[in-house]
Design a protein around this motif. Structure first.
Motif, PDB file in Angstrom:
ATOM      1  N   ASP A 271       0.860  -1.182   0.000  1.00 24.14           N
ATOM      2  CA  ASP A 271       0.000   0.000   0.000  1.00 24.14           C
ATOM      3  C   ASP A 271       0.896   1.231   0.000  1.00 24.14           C
ATOM      4  OD1 ASP A 271      -2.434   1.362   0.063  1.00 24.14           O
ATOM      5  OD2 ASP A 271      -2.359   1.559   2.240  1.00 24.14           O
ATOM      6  N   ALA A 272       0.523   2.216  -0.793  1.00 22.97           N
ATOM      7  CA  ALA A 272       1.314   3.453  -0.851  1.00 22.97           C
ATOM      8  C   ALA A 272       0.469   4.551  -1.473  1.00 22.97           C
ATOM      9  CB  ALA A 272       2.574   3.232  -1.687  1.00 22.97           C
ATOM     10  N   ALA A 273       0.791   5.761  -1.122  1.00 25.68           N
ATOM     11  CA  ALA A 273       0.152   6.905  -1.780  1.00 25.68           C
ATOM     12  C   ALA A 273       0.554   6.863  -3.257  1.00 25.68           C
ATOM     13  CB  ALA A 273       0.617   8.199  -1.140  1.00 25.68           C
ATOM     14  N   PRO A 274      -0.399   6.987  -4.163  1.00 27.95           N
ATOM     15  CA  PRO A 274      -0.093   6.841  -5.593  1.00 27.95           C
ATOM     16  C   PRO A 274       1.057   7.717  -6.091  1.00 27.95           C
ATOM     17  CG  PRO A 274      -2.458   6.936  -5.279  1.00 27.95           C
ATOM     18  CD  PRO A 274      -1.826   7.229  -3.945  1.00 27.95           C
ATOM     19  N   GLU A 275       1.157   8.930  -5.580  1.00 29.29           N
ATOM     20  CA  GLU A 275       2.195   9.846  -6.059  1.00 29.29           C
ATOM     21  C   GLU A 275       3.602   9.467  -5.596  1.00 29.29           C
ATOM     22  OE1 GLU A 275       0.568  11.442  -2.216  1.00 29.29           O
ATOM     23  OE2 GLU A 275      -0.339  10.670  -4.052  1.00 29.29           O
ATOM     24  N   THR A 276       3.732   8.438  -4.728  1.00 32.94           N
ATOM     25  CA  THR A 276       5.046   8.000  -4.247  1.00 32.94           C
ATOM     26  C   THR A 276       5.540   6.724  -4.928  1.00 32.94           C
ATOM     27  OG1 THR A 276       4.175   6.627  -2.445  1.00 32.94           O
ATOM     28  CG2 THR A 276       4.530   8.972  -1.972  1.00 32.94           C
ATOM     29  N   VAL A 277       4.733   6.148  -5.802  1.00 27.30           N
ATOM     30  CA  VAL A 277       5.049   4.854  -6.420  1.00 27.30           C
ATOM     31  C   VAL A 277       5.927   5.055  -7.658  1.00 27.30           C
ATOM     32  CG1 VAL A 277       4.042   2.848  -7.583  1.00 27.30           C
ATOM     33  CG2 VAL A 277       2.958   3.782  -5.536  1.00 27.30           C
ATOM     34  N   ASP A 278       7.077   4.356  -7.680  1.00 32.06           N
ATOM     35  CA  ASP A 278       7.993   4.436  -8.824  1.00 32.06           C
ATOM     36  C   ASP A 278       7.701   3.361  -9.879  1.00 32.06           C
ATOM     37  OD1 ASP A 278       9.821   6.590  -7.944  1.00 32.06           O
ATOM     38  OD2 ASP A 278      10.193   5.199  -6.295  1.00 32.06           O
ATOM     39  N   ALA A 279       7.195   2.212  -9.451  1.00 34.33           N
ATOM     40  CA  ALA A 279       6.850   1.119 -10.360  1.00 34.33           C
ATOM     41  C   ALA A 279       5.769   0.278  -9.695  1.00 34.33           C
ATOM     42  CB  ALA A 279       8.073   0.262 -10.680  1.00 34.33           C
ATOM     43  N   MET A 280       5.045  -0.470 -10.515  1.00 35.95           N
ATOM     44  CA  MET A 280       3.939  -1.260  -9.984  1.00 35.95           C
ATOM     45  C   MET A 280       4.013  -2.683 -10.540  1.00 35.95           C
ATOM     46  SD  MET A 280      -0.163  -0.628 -10.515  1.00 35.95           S
ATOM     47  CE  MET A 280      -0.021   1.082 -10.042  1.00 35.95           C
ATOM     48  N   ILE A 281       3.844  -3.658  -9.645  1.00 40.90           N
ATOM     49  CA  ILE A 281       3.687  -5.056 -10.049  1.00 40.90           C
ATOM     50  C   ILE A 281       2.195  -5.312 -10.024  1.00 40.90           C
ATOM     51  CG2 ILE A 281       4.161  -7.448  -9.448  1.00 40.90           C
ATOM     52  CD1 ILE A 281       6.780  -6.391  -8.138  1.00 40.90           C
ATOM     53  N   TYR A 282       1.656  -5.750 -11.162  1.00 38.90           N
ATOM     54  CA  TYR A 282       0.213  -5.730 -11.395  1.00 38.90           C
ATOM     55  C   TYR A 282      -0.315  -7.083 -11.862  1.00 38.90           C
ATOM     56  CZ  TYR A 282      -4.119  -4.406 -13.800  1.00 38.90           C
ATOM     57  OH  TYR A 282      -5.414  -4.321 -14.226  1.00 38.90           O
ATOM     58  N   ALA A 283      -1.504  -7.411 -11.407  1.00 39.10           N
ATOM     59  CA  ALA A 283      -2.300  -8.514 -11.963  1.00 39.10           C
ATOM     60  C   ALA A 283      -3.752  -8.069 -11.870  1.00 39.10           C
ATOM     61  CB  ALA A 283      -2.086  -9.812 -11.197  1.00 39.10           C
ATOM     62  N   PRO A 284      -4.539  -8.292 -12.914  1.00 42.29           N
ATOM     63  CA  PRO A 284      -5.916  -7.800 -12.902  1.00 42.29           C
ATOM     64  C   PRO A 284      -6.780  -8.452 -11.828  1.00 42.29           C
ATOM     65  CG  PRO A 284      -5.460  -9.061 -14.895  1.00 42.29           C
ATOM     66  CD  PRO A 284      -4.192  -8.985 -14.133  1.00 42.29           C
ATOM     67  N   GLY A 285      -7.781  -7.698 -11.395  1.00 39.17           N
ATOM     68  CA  GLY A 285      -8.713  -8.208 -10.387  1.00 39.17           C
ATOM     69  C   GLY A 285      -8.305  -7.794  -8.987  1.00 39.17           C
ATOM     70  N   GLY A 286      -9.199  -8.039  -8.058  1.00 39.68           N
ATOM     71  CA  GLY A 286      -8.893  -7.748  -6.656  1.00 39.68           C
ATOM     72  C   GLY A 286      -8.704  -6.277  -6.389  1.00 39.68           C
ATOM     73  N   GLU A 287      -7.636  -5.945  -5.673  1.00 39.83           N
ATOM     74  CA  GLU A 287      -7.391  -4.566  -5.243  1.00 39.83           C
ATOM     75  C   GLU A 287      -6.541  -3.785  -6.230  1.00 39.83           C
ATOM     76  OE1 GLU A 287      -5.123  -6.638  -2.586  1.00 39.83           O
ATOM     77  OE2 GLU A 287      -6.938  -7.811  -2.711  1.00 39.83           O
ATOM     78  N   THR A 288      -6.465  -4.198  -7.458  1.00 38.06           N
ATOM     79  CA  THR A 288      -5.627  -3.502  -8.426  1.00 38.06           C
ATOM     80  C   THR A 288      -6.328  -2.245  -8.925  1.00 38.06           C
ATOM     81  OG1 THR A 288      -6.503  -4.844 -10.205  1.00 38.06           O
ATOM     82  CG2 THR A 288      -4.493  -5.619  -9.173  1.00 38.06           C
ATOM     83  N   PRO A 289      -5.563  -1.220  -9.246  1.00 39.51           N
ATOM     84  CA  PRO A 289      -6.187   0.026  -9.691  1.00 39.51           C
ATOM     85  C   PRO A 289      -6.766  -0.088 -11.101  1.00 39.51           C
ATOM     86  CG  PRO A 289      -3.800   0.201  -9.773  1.00 39.51           C
ATOM     87  CD  PRO A 289      -4.121  -1.121  -9.143  1.00 39.51           C
TER      88      PRO A 289
END
Length: 120
Positions: A35-53
């Motif tokens: 969990d992080a404030a969006p403006e502080t994220v340098d990269a994202m590890i992603y998979a669709p579904g769940g809590e993904t943006p």
């Protein structure tokens, strides 16, 4: 560098250790977070579904979205995704897909469904 693991809570126990080990092995100092404030994220590890943006607009500092899935059809059409999208490439996934397609092509070619339909 802050990396957000946005691939679902259920995947975190499976990926946390190997990700931390792989990052350390190549000498990267990374703050891997759930969990992080969006403006502080340098990269994202992603998979669709769940809590993904669904909206990547707030991730103004994010330089790349790294997908855990080989298929990117769920995310590639998202107009808010302006970061480079990296999909997973894995020899095991490729081999499995080749076997799946070959099996179904042979099933169709030899009429296996017709034969099975005539059996008790």
């Amino acid at each position: 560098m802050k990396v957000l693991f946005a691939a679902g809570e259920s995947r975190w126990p499976e990926y946390e250790g190997p990700l931390r080990d792989a990052l350390a092995e190549v000498g990267l100092t990374v703050d891997l977070v759930r969990d992080a404030a969006p403006e502080t994220v340098d990269a994202m590890i992603y998979a669709p579904g769940g809590e993904t943006p669904d909206d990547f607009t707030p991730y103004t500092r994010c330089k790349a979205v790294l997908s855990l899935w080989a298929g990117v059809e769920r995310i590639v059409g998202n107009p808010t995704l302006t970061q480079p999208l990296c999909r997973m490439v894995d020899p095991g996934l490729t081999e499995g897909m080749v076997e799946y397609v070959t099996g179904h092509a042979l099933r169709y070619h030899i009429g296996l469904d017709r034969v099975l339909a005539t059996q008790d």
